[in-house]
Design a protein around this motif. Structure first.
Motif, mmCIF file in Angstrom:
data_model
loop_
_atom_site.group_PDB
_atom_site.id
_atom_site.type_symbol
_atom_site.label_atom_id
_atom_site.label_comp_id
_atom_site.label_asym_id
_atom_site.label_seq_id
_atom_site.Cartn_x
_atom_site.Cartn_y
_atom_site.Cartn_z
ATOM 1 N N GLY A 1 -9.035 2.674 16.892
ATOM 2 C CA GLY A 1 -10.380 3.099 16.488
ATOM 3 C C GLY A 1 -10.642 3.061 14.987
ATOM 4 N N VAL A 2 -9.586 3.122 14.177
ATOM 5 C CA VAL A 2 -9.751 3.179 12.721
ATOM 6 C C VAL A 2 -10.314 1.851 12.206
ATOM 7 C CG1 VAL A 2 -8.520 3.518 10.527
ATOM 8 C CG2 VAL A 2 -7.774 4.729 12.582
ATOM 9 N N PRO A 3 -11.360 1.903 11.404
ATOM 10 C CA PRO A 3 -11.895 0.645 10.878
ATOM 11 C C PRO A 3 -10.844 -0.046 10.015
ATOM 12 C CG PRO A 3 -12.913 2.530 9.806
ATOM 13 C CD PRO A 3 -12.119 3.062 10.950
ATOM 14 N N ASP A 4 -10.816 -1.337 10.044
ATOM 15 C CA ASP A 4 -9.799 -2.085 9.326
ATOM 16 C C ASP A 4 -10.178 -2.215 7.861
ATOM 17 O OD1 ASP A 4 -7.900 -3.747 8.418
ATOM 18 O OD2 ASP A 4 -8.196 -5.335 9.890
ATOM 19 N N VAL A 5 -9.421 -1.488 7.031
ATOM 20 C CA VAL A 5 -9.735 -1.461 5.588
ATOM 21 C C VAL A 5 -9.490 -2.835 4.964
ATOM 22 C CG1 VAL A 5 -9.347 -0.162 3.466
ATOM 23 C CG2 VAL A 5 -8.835 0.888 5.662
ATOM 24 N N ARG A 6 -8.440 -3.498 5.468
ATOM 25 C CA ARG A 6 -8.027 -4.738 4.817
ATOM 26 C C ARG A 6 -9.120 -5.792 4.816
ATOM 27 N NH1 ARG A 6 -2.584 -6.792 7.298
ATOM 28 N NH2 ARG A 6 -3.732 -8.709 6.887
ATOM 29 N N ASN A 7 -9.806 -5.923 5.959
ATOM 30 C CA ASN A 7 -10.769 -7.010 6.060
ATOM 31 C C ASN A 7 -11.999 -6.786 5.185
ATOM 32 O OD1 ASN A 7 -9.041 -8.180 7.758
ATOM 33 N ND2 ASN A 7 -10.303 -8.083 9.603
ATOM 34 N N SER A 8 -12.404 -5.498 5.043
ATOM 35 C CA SER A 8 -13.607 -5.227 4.244
ATOM 36 C C SER A 8 -13.331 -5.427 2.756
ATOM 37 C CB SER A 8 -14.099 -3.803 4.514
ATOM 38 O OG SER A 8 -13.031 -2.907 4.288
ATOM 39 N N SER A 9 -12.057 -5.219 2.365
ATOM 40 C CA SER A 9 -11.775 -5.315 0.933
ATOM 41 C C SER A 9 -10.922 -6.535 0.606
ATOM 42 C CB SER A 9 -11.051 -4.048 0.459
ATOM 43 O OG SER A 9 -9.829 -3.938 1.128
ATOM 44 N N ARG A 10 -11.294 -7.667 1.184
ATOM 45 C CA ARG A 10 -10.516 -8.884 0.905
ATOM 46 C C ARG A 10 -10.568 -9.235 -0.580
ATOM 47 N NH1 ARG A 10 -6.373 -11.718 3.492
ATOM 48 N NH2 ARG A 10 -6.346 -10.655 5.452
ATOM 49 N N ILE A 11 -11.618 -8.791 -1.254
ATOM 50 C CA ILE A 11 -11.747 -9.116 -2.693
ATOM 51 C C ILE A 11 -10.632 -8.397 -3.455
ATOM 52 C CG2 ILE A 11 -13.430 -9.310 -4.597
ATOM 53 C CD1 ILE A 11 -14.728 -7.838 -1.415
ATOM 54 N N ASN A 12 -10.412 -7.121 -3.089
ATOM 55 C CA ASN A 12 -9.341 -6.369 -3.731
ATOM 56 C C ASN A 12 -8.031 -6.739 -3.046
ATOM 57 O OD1 ASN A 12 -7.650 -4.525 -4.868
ATOM 58 N ND2 ASN A 12 -8.490 -2.759 -3.756
ATOM 59 N N ALA A 13 -7.497 -7.908 -3.397
ATOM 60 C CA ALA A 13 -6.426 -8.497 -2.590
ATOM 61 C C ALA A 13 -5.029 -8.064 -3.007
ATOM 62 C CB ALA A 13 -6.529 -10.012 -2.631
ATOM 63 N N THR A 14 -4.892 -7.218 -4.037
ATOM 64 C CA THR A 14 -3.532 -6.935 -4.528
ATOM 65 C C THR A 14 -2.672 -6.243 -3.483
ATOM 66 O OG1 THR A 14 -4.497 -4.993 -5.548
ATOM 67 C CG2 THR A 14 -4.014 -6.877 -7.007
ATOM 68 N N SER A 15 -3.226 -5.214 -2.815
ATOM 69 C CA SER A 15 -2.416 -4.482 -1.826
ATOM 70 C C SER A 15 -2.040 -5.415 -0.677
ATOM 71 C CB SER A 15 -3.186 -3.285 -1.282
ATOM 72 O OG SER A 15 -4.313 -3.724 -0.554
ATOM 73 N N VAL A 16 -2.989 -6.265 -0.288
ATOM 74 C CA VAL A 16 -2.741 -7.195 0.801
ATOM 75 C C VAL A 16 -1.621 -8.160 0.427
ATOM 76 C CG1 VAL A 16 -3.724 -9.039 2.200
ATOM 77 C CG2 VAL A 16 -5.087 -7.025 1.651
ATOM 78 N N SER A 17 -1.709 -8.733 -0.775
ATOM 79 C CA SER A 17 -0.716 -9.739 -1.150
ATOM 80 C C SER A 17 0.670 -9.096 -1.257
ATOM 81 C CB SER A 17 -1.098 -10.416 -2.460
ATOM 82 O OG SER A 17 -1.049 -9.476 -3.506
ATOM 83 N N LEU A 18 0.726 -7.826 -1.690
ATOM 84 C CA LEU A 18 2.009 -7.134 -1.770
ATOM 85 C C LEU A 18 2.598 -6.979 -0.366
ATOM 86 C CD1 LEU A 18 4.058 -5.572 -3.581
ATOM 87 C CD2 LEU A 18 2.877 -3.500 -2.858
ATOM 88 N N GLU A 19 1.724 -6.526 0.538
ATOM 89 C CA GLU A 19 2.164 -6.302 1.913
ATOM 90 C C GLU A 19 2.597 -7.619 2.555
ATOM 91 O OE1 GLU A 19 1.471 -6.345 6.253
ATOM 92 O OE2 GLU A 19 0.046 -7.151 4.790
ATOM 93 N N GLU A 20 1.883 -8.695 2.261
ATOM 94 C CA GLU A 20 2.241 -10.007 2.807
ATOM 95 C C GLU A 20 3.601 -10.454 2.280
ATOM 96 O OE1 GLU A 20 -0.895 -12.819 2.121
ATOM 97 O OE2 GLU A 20 -2.150 -11.935 3.682
ATOM 98 N N THR A 21 3.851 -10.179 0.987
ATOM 99 C CA THR A 21 5.145 -10.550 0.393
ATOM 100 C C THR A 21 6.283 -9.828 1.112
ATOM 101 O OG1 THR A 21 3.945 -10.651 -1.693
ATOM 102 C CG2 THR A 21 6.320 -10.866 -1.815
ATOM 103 N N VAL A 22 6.059 -8.546 1.406
ATOM 104 C CA VAL A 22 7.086 -7.761 2.101
ATOM 105 C C VAL A 22 7.378 -8.372 3.470
ATOM 106 C CG1 VAL A 22 7.572 -5.537 3.197
ATOM 107 C CG2 VAL A 22 6.609 -5.609 0.893
#
Length: 491
Positions: A185-206
Motif C-alpha cells: 500500500g505504501v506509495p513508491d517514493v523511488r519512482n516519484s523522485s527519479r530526479i533525486n537519483a543519488t539514493s537510488v544509484s547508491l542502492e543500485e550499486t549495493v
C-alpha cells in the motif's frame, strides 16, 4: 594412473571426489535458473523483450552444444591424464571467467544485450565442455557395474546438494538488498523522485555488488570442486570394450527416435519438466510481485530445494516398492493442488512456506524419475537391437538436449509475456496485468502441462513386469557372454 588395477573396487574417497565434480554444474545451474531472469530485469534493467531473447538463446545454445561436445569427446584421444580429464581441466578457467562476467553490469547501455548474450552462451559452452566428459567419466572410473552405480548415487546426492547450495549462496547474499517498501500500500517514493537519483544509484550499486560477491563465491567453489575431481579421480583406459563402428549424428538421432518407449518417455517428461521449469524460472518474480513477499523470496526458494533434497531417499524407496510408473503419477500429481492453492488463497506468508515445502517433494520426483527410467529404456533397446552397441550415451545426451531446448522456449515465452503485460523495469510495483500473468505462469499453465505429460506417460510400455523380464534377459546374456569368453581363454 592409466592402467586398470586388478580389483575393480573403488575407494570411498575416489567415489566422493568423483561426486564432488558434479557440484559446479548444479550450483551455477540453480543460481542461473532462479535468479537470472529477475537479475536481467531488475538489476541490469533490460527490457523484458531483450531479457527473453537472452534467456531463450542461452538455453537453446546450451542444448545444441551438448550433443556436439558429446560427439567430439567420443572422438578425442587418450592423453597422459586420460581422455576426459583434459576437457575438464582446460574448460574450468574459462567457465569461471565467463560465469563471473554474466553477473557484472557493464558501464555502457549500448551493447548491454550483446554482453549478456555473448557471456551467457560462452559460459554454457565451457560448462558443457566440463559436464559432458564428466558424465561420461562414470564409464571410465570402474569396469564394475555395481561400483559405477554406487559412484552415481553419491554423485546424485552431491548434485542435489549443489542445487541447494547454489540457491542458498545466491539467495542469501542477494536477498536482502532491495530497498522497496514491503507493504504494497505504501506509495513508491523511488519512482516519484527519479530526479533525486543519488539514493537510488547508491542502492543500485549495493545490489550490483551483491550479485558480484555471490558470483565470486560460486566461482571459487567451482575451482575447488574441479581441483578435487582432478586430483582425486584416476581415469582408467578402456580395455578392448567392443563398440560398433562410429556413426554420424543423423544416424544417431534416427536410432534414438525410432525406439518407441524412449520417445514416449522423453515427450512425457518434456511436458512435466516444462511445468517445473516455468515454475522455477518465474517463481522469484511471482513471490516478489504477485505475493509481495519481497524480503522472503530467497528463503522460499531455499525451502523448495531443501525439501526436495530430503525427500529423494524416500522416493528411491517408493520406486522400489510400488514401481516407477506409479511413482511418476503420485510424485508429479502431488504438486498440482499446491500450485492451485497458492494462486487461490490471499497472499499469506505461512501458506507460502507450506506450499514451498510441499512443492519440493514433487520437484524431487520430477528430477529423479527420468534419470532412473532412462536406463530401463536403454536396456529395452539393447534387447531389441542386440547387434548395435556402444551408443548408450546418445539416449542421455538427446534427452538433455530436448529438455534444455524446451526450457529455453518456456523461459523465453514467459519473459516475453511479461513484456506484453507491461512489466516496468526497475520499479517496486508492477501493474495488475503483470501479477495476473505471473499467476498464470506458475499455476494453470504448469498444471495443464503436467496433465498432458502424464497422459503421454500412460502409454509408456515398460511397466514393472517388463522391466524385470528385461533385467533377467540382460543378466542371462551377460552370463553367456562371460561363459563364451571363458571358453575362448580355455581353448
Amino acid at each position: 594412473g592409466g592402467s586398470v588395477s586388478a580389483n575393480p573396487h573403488l575407494s570411498l574417497c575416489s567415489k566422493l571426489c568423483y561426486a564432488i565434480g558434479g557440484a559446479p554444474y548444479q550450483i551455477t545451474g540453480s543460481a542461473l535458473g532462479f535468479f537470472l531472469q529477475i537479475y536481467l530485469l531488475d538489476v541490469a534493467q533490460l527490457d523484458p523483450f531483450y531479457a527473453s531473447v537472452i534467456l531463450f538463446v542461452g538455453r537453446a545454445w546450451d542444448a545444441i552444444t551438448d550433443p556436439t561436445v558429446g560427439f567430439l569427446v567420443t572422438r578425442s584421444r587418450w592423453t597422459c591424464i586420460g581422455r576426459m580429464m583434459p576437457w575438464i581441466l582446460f574448460s574450468t578457467p574459462f567457465a569461471v571467467l565467463t560465469y563471473f562476467l554474466i553477473w557484472y553490469v557493464p558501464p555502457f547501455e549500448q551493447g548491454k544485450v550483446a554482453w549478456y548474450l555473448i557471456f551467457y552462451c560462452l559460459f554454457q559452452s565451457m560448462q558443457t565442455c566440463f559436464h559432458v566428459p564428466y558424465s561420461a567419466l562414470t564409464m571410465f572410473i570402474s569396469s564394475n557395474q555395481k561400483e559405477r552405480d554406487s559412484a552415481t548415487a553419491y554423485r546424485m546426492m552431491v548434485e542435489v546438494m549443489g542445487t541447494v547450495l547454489g540457491t542458498a549462496i545466491q539467495g542469501q547474499i542477494v536477498g536482502g538488498t532491495s530497498d522497496c517498501p514491503t507493504e504494497p500500500g505504501v506509495p513508491d517514493v523511488r519512482n516519484s523522485s527519479r530526479i533525486n537519483a543519488t539514493s537510488v544509484s547508491l542502492e543500485e550499486t549495493v545490489r550490483k555488488q551483491a550479485y558480484l560477491i555471490a558470483s565470486g563465491v560460486i566461482c571459487i567453489i567451482y575451482i575447488l570442486c574441479a581441483t578435487v575431481l582432478f586430483l582425486g579421480v584416476k581415469e582408467k583406459k578402456e580395455n578392448g570394450r567392443k563398440t560398433s563402428e562410429l556413426i554420424t549424428f543423423r544416424q544417431g538421432l534416427w536410432l534414438v527416435i525410432s525406439h518407441g518407449p524412449y520417445v514416449k518417455l522423453v515427450i512425457g517428461f518434456l511436458f512435466t519438466s516444462l511445468a517445473f521449469m516455468l515454475l522455477e524460472g518465474n517463481f522469484a518474480l511471482f513471490i516478489t510481485y504477485s505475493l509481495g513477499h519481497r524480503k522472503d523470496f530467497q528463503n522460499l526458494l531455499l525451502l523448495i530445494m531443501l525439501s526436495g533434497t530430503l525427500t529423494i531417499p524416500w522416493w528411491q524407496w517408493f520406486l522400489s516398492r510400488f514401481g516407477k510408473k506409479t511413482a511418476v503419477y503420485v510424485g508429479i500429481l502431488w504438486a498440482v493442488p499446491f500450485m492451485i492453492l497458492i494462486v487461490c488463497l490471499k497472499s499469506n506468508l505461512i501458506v507460502s512456506y507450506l506450499v514451498s515445502v510441499a512443492a519440493g517433494v514433487s520437484v524431487a520426483a520430477a528430477f529423479l524419475l527420468p534419470w532412473s527410467m532412462l536406463p530401463d529404456v536403454v536396456d529395452d533397446f539393447k534387447i531389441k537391437n542386440p547387434d548395435i552397441y556402444g551408443h548408450e550415451a546418445l539416449f542421455y545426451s538427446f534427452y538433455v538436449f530436448f529438455i534444455k531446448f524446451a526450457s529455453g522456449i518456456s523461459l523465453g515465452i514467459s519473459t516475453l509475456s511479461l513484456k506484453f503485460a507491461g512489466y516496468v523495469t526497475g520499479s517496486c510495483n508492477q501493474p495488475e496485468a503483470v501479477s495476473f500473468t505471473l499467476n498464470v505462469l506458475v499455476s494453470p499453465v504448469p498444471v495443464g502441462l503436467i496433465i498432458v505429460g502424464l497422459l503421454i506417460l500412460r502409454t509408456y510400455p515398460i511397466d514393472e513386469e517388463t522391466r524385470q523380464n528385461n533385467q533377467k534377459k540382460m543378466e542371462s546374456e551377460e552370463d553367456s557372454e562371460s561363459e563364451t569368453s571363458a571358453l575362448g581363454s580355455n581353448v
